[in-house]
Design a protein around this motif. Structure first.
Motif, PDB file in Angstrom:
ATOM      1  N   LEU A   1      56.015  29.300 -17.501  1.00 44.29           N
ATOM      2  CA  LEU A   1      55.935  28.751 -16.111  1.00 44.29           C
ATOM      3  C   LEU A   1      55.810  27.520 -16.146  1.00 44.29           C
ATOM      4  O   LEU A   1      56.132  26.515 -15.338  1.00 44.29           O
TER       5      LEU A   1
ATOM      6  N   CYS B   1      63.474  29.804 -16.745  1.00 42.04           N
ATOM      7  CA  CYS B   1      62.527  29.417 -17.737  1.00 42.04           C
ATOM      8  C   CYS B   1      63.091  29.192 -19.251  1.00 42.04           C
ATOM      9  O   CYS B   1      63.665  30.684 -19.526  1.00 42.04           O
TER      10      CYS B   1
ATOM     11  N   PRO C   1      66.682  28.768 -21.414  1.00 40.63           N
ATOM     12  CA  PRO C   1      66.332  29.859 -20.865  1.00 40.63           C
ATOM     13  C   PRO C   1      67.686  30.602 -21.082  1.00 40.63           C
ATOM     14  O   PRO C   1      69.120  30.594 -21.700  1.00 40.63           O
TER      15      PRO C   1
ATOM     16  N   LYS D   1      56.013  22.288 -12.961  1.00 42.19           N
ATOM     17  CA  LYS D   1      56.480  22.952 -13.807  1.00 42.19           C
ATOM     18  C   LYS D   1      57.611  23.587 -14.840  1.00 42.19           C
ATOM     19  O   LYS D   1      58.901  22.444 -14.429  1.00 42.19           O
ATOM     20  N   CYS D   2      57.681  24.270 -15.128  1.00 37.92           N
ATOM     21  CA  CYS D   2      59.583  24.026 -15.993  1.00 37.92           C
ATOM     22  C   CYS D   2      60.015  24.778 -15.896  1.00 37.92           C
ATOM     23  O   CYS D   2      61.614  25.399 -16.960  1.00 37.92           O
ATOM     24  N   VAL D   3      60.293  25.432 -14.081  1.00 41.91           N
ATOM     25  CA  VAL D   3      62.159  26.014 -14.546  1.00 41.91           C
ATOM     26  C   VAL D   3      62.186  25.547 -13.510  1.00 41.91           C
ATOM     27  O   VAL D   3      62.811  24.590 -13.390  1.00 41.91           O
TER      28      VAL D   3
END
Length: 167
Positions: free
Chosen positions: A70, A45, A38, A76-78
């Motif tokens: 995302l 992300c 990120p 969820k990849c956040v």
């Protein structure tokens, strides 16, 4: 600690069947993309760093380098590290996977593809006009008419040709 990454899956309770084969025995394949860590503008992300030519992501034509990942199959990849995401992306070749990407401030896009092993590293394909010649063309031609030059046709068909035809 290390236990957290591979914590129990919620799905486990539902499956009464035999336990799944350990991952090591299954050939794990991805989707033909490389993620970057990120950056300050990606909201935690990972971004797509590279898309492999001919891989599932590349063939989908829906993903570009710089897109933010995302979610993977609803995970969820956040704020999640690349290694954890990679574990979610990898799976048996031919299995379906849903990847959610966002480009800039556009609405997120769901890309539904099948995992597949990386294609063999072929040389790039030549442009259309350099395609392989017709298979007909490759067939060896007899230089001078041999005994089987006209074996495909009955002889008498030859004999009747060109006589009293066009006048």
């Amino acid at each position: 600690g290390p236990d957290r990454a591979n914590g129990k899956r919620e799905r486990e309770a539902e499956d009464a069947g035999p336990p799944p084969a350990p991952a090591a025995q299954q050939v794990q394949t991805g989707v033909g993309m490389v993620l970057d860590h990120p950056d300050p503008t990606s909201y935690g992300c990972c971004r797509v760093k590279e898309i492999k030519e001919g891989g599932p992501v590349g063939k989908s034509r829906m993903v570009e380098v710089g897109d933010m990942l995302l979610s993977v199959n609803g995970f969820k990849c956040v704020g999640v590290s690349r290694d954890v995401i990679k574990a979610h992306v990898l799976g048996p070749s031919g299995s379906p996977i849903d990847l959610e990407f966002q480009r800039g401030t556009a609405a997120p896009v769901m890309v539904k593809i099948m995992r597949s092993s990386a294609p063999p590293a072929d040389p790039p394909k030549p442009p259309m006009d350099l395609r392989e010649p017709d298979p007909e063309y490759k067939r060896p031609r007899l230089a001078e008419g041999g005994p089987d030059r006209d074996r495909d046709r009955p002889r008498d068909e030859w004999a009747g040709r060109g006589q009293g035809g066009d006048g």
